[in-house]
Design a protein around this motif. Structure first.
Motif, mmCIF file in Angstrom:
data_model
loop_
_atom_site.group_PDB
_atom_site.id
_atom_site.type_symbol
_atom_site.label_atom_id
_atom_site.label_comp_id
_atom_site.label_asym_id
_atom_site.label_seq_id
_atom_site.Cartn_x
_atom_site.Cartn_y
_atom_site.Cartn_z
ATOM 1 N N ALA A 192 0.916 -1.194 0.213
ATOM 2 C CA ALA A 192 -0.116 0.047 0.026
ATOM 3 C C ALA A 192 1.041 1.216 -0.109
ATOM 4 N N ASN A 193 0.232 2.323 -0.465
ATOM 5 C CA ASN A 193 0.900 3.502 -0.533
ATOM 6 C C ASN A 193 -0.142 4.690 -0.388
ATOM 7 N N GLY A 194 -0.876 4.826 0.656
ATOM 8 C CA GLY A 194 -1.942 5.731 0.662
ATOM 9 C C GLY A 194 -3.030 5.448 -0.121
ATOM 10 N N ASN A 195 -3.630 6.643 -0.186
ATOM 11 C CA ASN A 195 -4.890 6.416 -1.078
ATOM 12 C C ASN A 195 -4.752 6.961 -2.613
ATOM 13 N N ASN A 196 -4.494 6.001 -3.499
ATOM 14 C CA ASN A 196 -4.396 6.445 -4.883
ATOM 15 C C ASN A 196 -4.838 5.454 -5.662
ATOM 16 N N LEU A 197 -4.155 5.114 -6.901
ATOM 17 C CA LEU A 197 -4.628 4.214 -8.019
ATOM 18 C C LEU A 197 -4.761 3.011 -7.519
ATOM 19 N N PHE A 198 -3.835 2.272 -6.728
ATOM 20 C CA PHE A 198 -3.979 0.953 -6.436
ATOM 21 C C PHE A 198 -5.043 0.773 -5.469
ATOM 22 N N ARG A 199 -5.187 1.498 -4.449
ATOM 23 C CA ARG A 199 -6.398 1.559 -3.599
ATOM 24 C C ARG A 199 -7.625 1.494 -4.306
ATOM 25 N N ASP A 200 -7.842 2.242 -5.393
ATOM 26 C CA ASP A 200 -8.869 2.138 -6.022
ATOM 27 C C ASP A 200 -9.004 0.759 -6.630
ATOM 28 N N LEU A 201 -8.192 0.210 -7.317
ATOM 29 C CA LEU A 201 -8.392 -1.088 -7.960
ATOM 30 C C LEU A 201 -8.714 -2.225 -6.823
ATOM 31 N N TRP A 202 -7.957 -1.959 -5.587
ATOM 32 C CA TRP A 202 -8.102 -3.169 -4.755
ATOM 33 C C TRP A 202 -9.694 -2.892 -4.340
ATOM 34 N N ARG A 203 -10.171 -1.610 -4.017
ATOM 35 C CA ARG A 203 -11.589 -1.597 -3.834
ATOM 36 C C ARG A 203 -12.579 -2.192 -4.900
ATOM 37 N N VAL A 204 -12.227 -2.085 -5.981
ATOM 38 C CA VAL A 204 -13.029 -2.282 -7.298
ATOM 39 C C VAL A 204 -13.148 -3.948 -7.373
ATOM 40 N N ALA A 205 -11.998 -4.637 -7.135
ATOM 41 C CA ALA A 205 -11.694 -6.056 -7.151
ATOM 42 C C ALA A 205 -12.512 -6.592 -6.233
ATOM 43 N N GLY A 206 -12.814 -5.918 -4.877
ATOM 44 C CA GLY A 206 -13.358 -6.758 -3.740
ATOM 45 C C GLY A 206 -14.899 -6.490 -4.214
ATOM 46 N N LYS A 207 -15.457 -5.956 -5.248
ATOM 47 C CA LYS A 207 -16.818 -5.789 -5.635
ATOM 48 C C LYS A 207 -17.274 -6.444 -6.990
ATOM 49 N N ALA A 208 -15.946 -6.511 -7.910
ATOM 50 C CA ALA A 208 -16.098 -6.977 -9.251
ATOM 51 C C ALA A 208 -16.545 -8.655 -9.140
ATOM 52 N N THR A 209 -17.154 -9.060 -10.184
ATOM 53 C CA THR A 209 -17.565 -10.240 -10.112
ATOM 54 C C THR A 209 -16.276 -11.254 -11.296
ATOM 55 N N SER A 210 -15.619 -10.327 -11.862
ATOM 56 C CA SER A 210 -14.555 -10.974 -12.637
ATOM 57 C C SER A 210 -13.097 -10.644 -12.075
ATOM 58 N N GLN A 211 -13.140 -10.303 -10.732
ATOM 59 C CA GLN A 211 -11.691 -10.017 -10.250
ATOM 60 C C GLN A 211 -11.857 -10.705 -8.934
ATOM 61 N N ARG A 212 -10.289 -10.772 -8.285
ATOM 62 C CA ARG A 212 -10.352 -11.324 -6.956
ATOM 63 C C ARG A 212 -9.186 -10.652 -6.192
ATOM 64 N N GLN A 213 -9.690 -10.372 -4.980
ATOM 65 C CA GLN A 213 -8.599 -9.688 -3.949
ATOM 66 C C GLN A 213 -7.841 -10.738 -3.328
ATOM 67 N N ILE A 214 -6.583 -10.536 -3.228
ATOM 68 C CA ILE A 214 -5.848 -11.585 -2.538
ATOM 69 C C ILE A 214 -4.868 -10.764 -1.459
ATOM 70 N N PHE A 215 -5.147 -11.011 -0.160
ATOM 71 C CA PHE A 215 -4.621 -10.167 0.726
ATOM 72 C C PHE A 215 -3.521 -11.235 1.513
ATOM 73 N N VAL A 216 -2.187 -10.596 1.657
ATOM 74 C CA VAL A 216 -1.042 -11.116 1.975
ATOM 75 C C VAL A 216 -0.682 -10.299 3.432
ATOM 76 N N GLY A 217 -1.041 -10.773 4.616
ATOM 77 C CA GLY A 217 -0.725 -10.043 5.671
ATOM 78 C C GLY A 217 0.754 -10.720 6.172
ATOM 79 N N TRP A 218 0.961 -9.827 7.139
ATOM 80 C CA TRP A 218 2.335 -10.026 7.550
ATOM 81 C C TRP A 218 2.434 -11.291 8.451
ATOM 82 N N TRP A 219 1.395 -11.697 8.880
ATOM 83 C CA TRP A 219 1.280 -13.040 9.705
ATOM 84 C C TRP A 219 1.397 -14.180 8.823
ATOM 85 N N LEU A 220 1.371 -14.135 7.457
ATOM 86 C CA LEU A 220 1.416 -15.381 6.478
ATOM 87 C C LEU A 220 3.070 -15.509 6.235
ATOM 88 N N VAL A 221 4.052 -14.405 6.517
ATOM 89 C CA VAL A 221 5.237 -14.666 6.298
ATOM 90 C C VAL A 221 6.023 -15.484 7.480
#
Length: 601
Positions: A192-221
């Protein structure tokens, strides 16, 4: 449909044949770690469900790019004729990605099944014997808007998208992507880097039917631990979790089925204290426990970052506003059409809360007209809020360009018609630009003096005007109608809104408004200005006009000392519904009925 050429076990056995330069181990085989296997499993599962577009939000050093580059190569080998593009955020990283892919290929045994010969390998591309290729590009090119132009892409891998600055280039690249190819794959990954293009893309992916969000939290490392026999573990683990950590642990367990261990919590606290100097905002951005914690407002905005982070979380709590658009006539307000924007592609009005009536219901509208506070902007904004004894909640927002003053007046009157409570809806207009003419048009309607209007029109529009009083005045009287944001009065108005936001008196429902709040900074000269010319402030000033009107004209005269608190109305609504209220469940067609019925008269 499952892609027969993509086999999890084959890919995982393919990876150790590749060599990487690991930060801690030096040259070593690419043996997928926990976080990497998680990403691949998510992608393969998505492909099996017909998903081809993945947006990956990752923590620092999650090794996502490393495994994704290996998957890019595997994809090219397994699908003949793949035209792929790997996009970095800078030339240095672009060159690094090219060298990684080239080394991957050279590491493979010559007799490796389905390995393809290299026909060409240079700074811009690598081509294989099965007519597949990988191209390399930089998202932040000098010439804007040209990324991916002229390419037909079935494979895309964009890295550190949060650091891409060319929005037009991104749109150009997306236009180059295959739409029907059964072997298409698009991966966009970033910290992440604040509120910018990538944040918008992440938000869209969470609602889209043709896209998927994948979150890799620090606890997975798997390397992010402090072992129990270390001094760091003994120092930073005290057998207890803070309230915030308890919330994160519970959410991670509920959403992802992962129990964060004591060793992991010790690492988190150690890193926060000794590497980030207790800078929680930066730590959450770089090592988020949950996706909503990653997008932090950083820098030095006028309204402080933590308050904006909380407001954005509220503004995006998981429901979509109802959207409308206005069709203006030239003869009369009664000919104005207000229609539901069914697809949501074009709209100028968002409804976050339905209009209600009854005791203690009071509304205020702030209006920044075209060429108002920002005299170079033709955007007109009307910001609608509901007042309580202890809160000020945004319920609607109108924004459109190029409107004449009479059209802006009609918008305010129609919104006031819909949002009318115990007392006439209070309107506060910025008097610069066309504000004076907007006010006068409203008064003509109220006085039944409007040209082309029927008699007694004012009965349908219960509107009152904000009365301005100097903050340092001894007199209790008012000196003017509405507001003129010049000099110290501009500062006074913005400080009032800042206080409401930071004290969580204001409840913002518009994510765009939160972003505008983040763009306002104090310059070295002491002025309050947007951080860039492209950053708008029209919504911010409309909201601030509503906020100061609430403080001066509504709260002290109608709400102070009353029982009409925000929680009391929430409790009452929940009791009526029989459960906790959710906006999408009680938004109705009240707005449409009230306004459209009038428009047909």
């Amino acid at each position: 449909m499952k892609d027969a050429a993509v086999d999890r076990d084959i890919f995982l056995s393919f990876c150790p044949k590749l060599q990487i330069e690991a930060k801690e181990l030096g040259i070593t085989p690419l043996v997928p770690r926990r976080s990497q296997i998680f990403v691949i499993d998510q992608i393969i599962a998505g492909l099996g469900e017909g998903i081809h577009h993945f947006v990956i939000l990752k923590c620092r050093q999650a090794l996502v790019t490393t495994i994704a580059l290996a998957f890019d190569l595997y994809w090219c080998f397994r699908h003949d004729g793949t035209n792929g593009l790997i996009v970095a955020d800078q030339d240095e990283r672009k060159s690094f990605f090219r060298s990684v892919v080239s080394r991957y290929v050279s590491d493979l045994p010559a007799d490796q099944e389905w390995r393809q010969p290299v026909l060409g390998d240079n700074e811009s591309r690598i081509e294989f014997g099965n007519r597949s290729r990988l191209l390399y590009s930089n998202a932040n090119q000098r010439v804007k808007g040209a990324l991916g132009r002229g390419l037909g892409l079935s494979l895309l891998h964009g890295s550190e998208v949060a650091y891409w600055s060319d929005d037009r280039g991104y749109k150009s690249m997306m236009a180059a992507l295959a739409k029907q190819n059964p072997h298409r794959l698009f991966i966009l990954e970033s910290t992440a880097n604040g509120n910018n293009l990538f944040r918008d893309l992440w938000r869209v992916a969470g609602k889209a039917t043709s896209q998927r969000q994948i979150f890799v939290g620090w606890w997975l490392v798997d390397s992010y631990v402090c072992e129990r026999d270390t001094e760091a573990f003994k120092t930073y683990w005290d057998e207890r979790l803070s309230s915030e950590e308890t919330h994160w642990a519970s959410a991670v367990r509920r959403r992802y089925g992962w129990q964060i261990s004591a060793e992991q919590w010790a690492w988190w606290r150690f890193t926060l204290a000794e590497e980030y100097g207790q800078d929680t905002e930066m730590m959450l951005q770089e090592y988020p426990p949950l996706p909503e914690e990653a997008f932090q407002f950083s820098g030095n905005p006028y309204i402080r970052g933590p308050a904006l982070n909380r407001q954005m979380a509220v503004a995006e709590e998981g429901y979509e506003p109802k959207r409308f658009y206005f069709g203006f006539a030239t003869d009369s307000i009664l000919s104005t059409r207000i229609e539901i924007s069914a697809e949501g592609h074009y709209y100028d009005l968002e409804i976050y809360r339905e209009p209600v009536s009854g005791d203690g219901v009071l509304y205020v509208i702030g209006h920044d007209p075209s060429h108002g506070v920002d005299q170079s902007s033709d955007l007109a904004v009307a910001s609608v809020w509901r007042g309580y004894t202890d809160k000020l909640e945004q319920v609607a927002e109108f924004a459109a360009r190029g409107l004449a003053p009479f059209e802006q007046a009609w918008v305010l009157l129609l919104l006031a018609r819909a949002y009318s409570g115990t007392a006439p809806t209070l309107i506060n207009i910025e008097m610069q630009g066309g504000g004076a003419e907007v006010m006068q048009e409203i008064e003509r309607v109220q006085n039944d003096l409007g040209i082309g209007y029927p008699d007694k029109l004012s009965a349908h529009f219960p509107v009152s005007h904000y009365y301005f009083r100097r903050p340092d005045s001894f007199s209790a009287g008012f000196s003017a109608k509405h507001y003129q944001t010049t000099g110290r009065y501009r500062e006074h108005m913005l400080m009032n809104f800042k206080s409401h936001v930071e004290r969580e008196i204001a409840i913002i429902r518009s994510p765009t408004l939160v972003n505008e709040c983040a763009s306002l900074v104090r310059t070295p000269e002491g002025n309050l200005e947007p951080v860039s010319k492209s950053a708008g402030t029209d919504r911010l000033f409309a909201a601030a006009l509503a906020s100061v009107a609430f403080t001066d004209n509504i709260h002290p005269f109608f709400l102070a000392g009353t029982p009409f608190s925000y929680d009391s109305f929430q409790t009452e609504r929940a009791a009526v519904e029989g459960r906790s209220p959710r906006p999408e469940e009680y938004l109705s067609d009240i707005f449409q009925r009230q306004v459209l019925t009038l428009s047909k008269r």
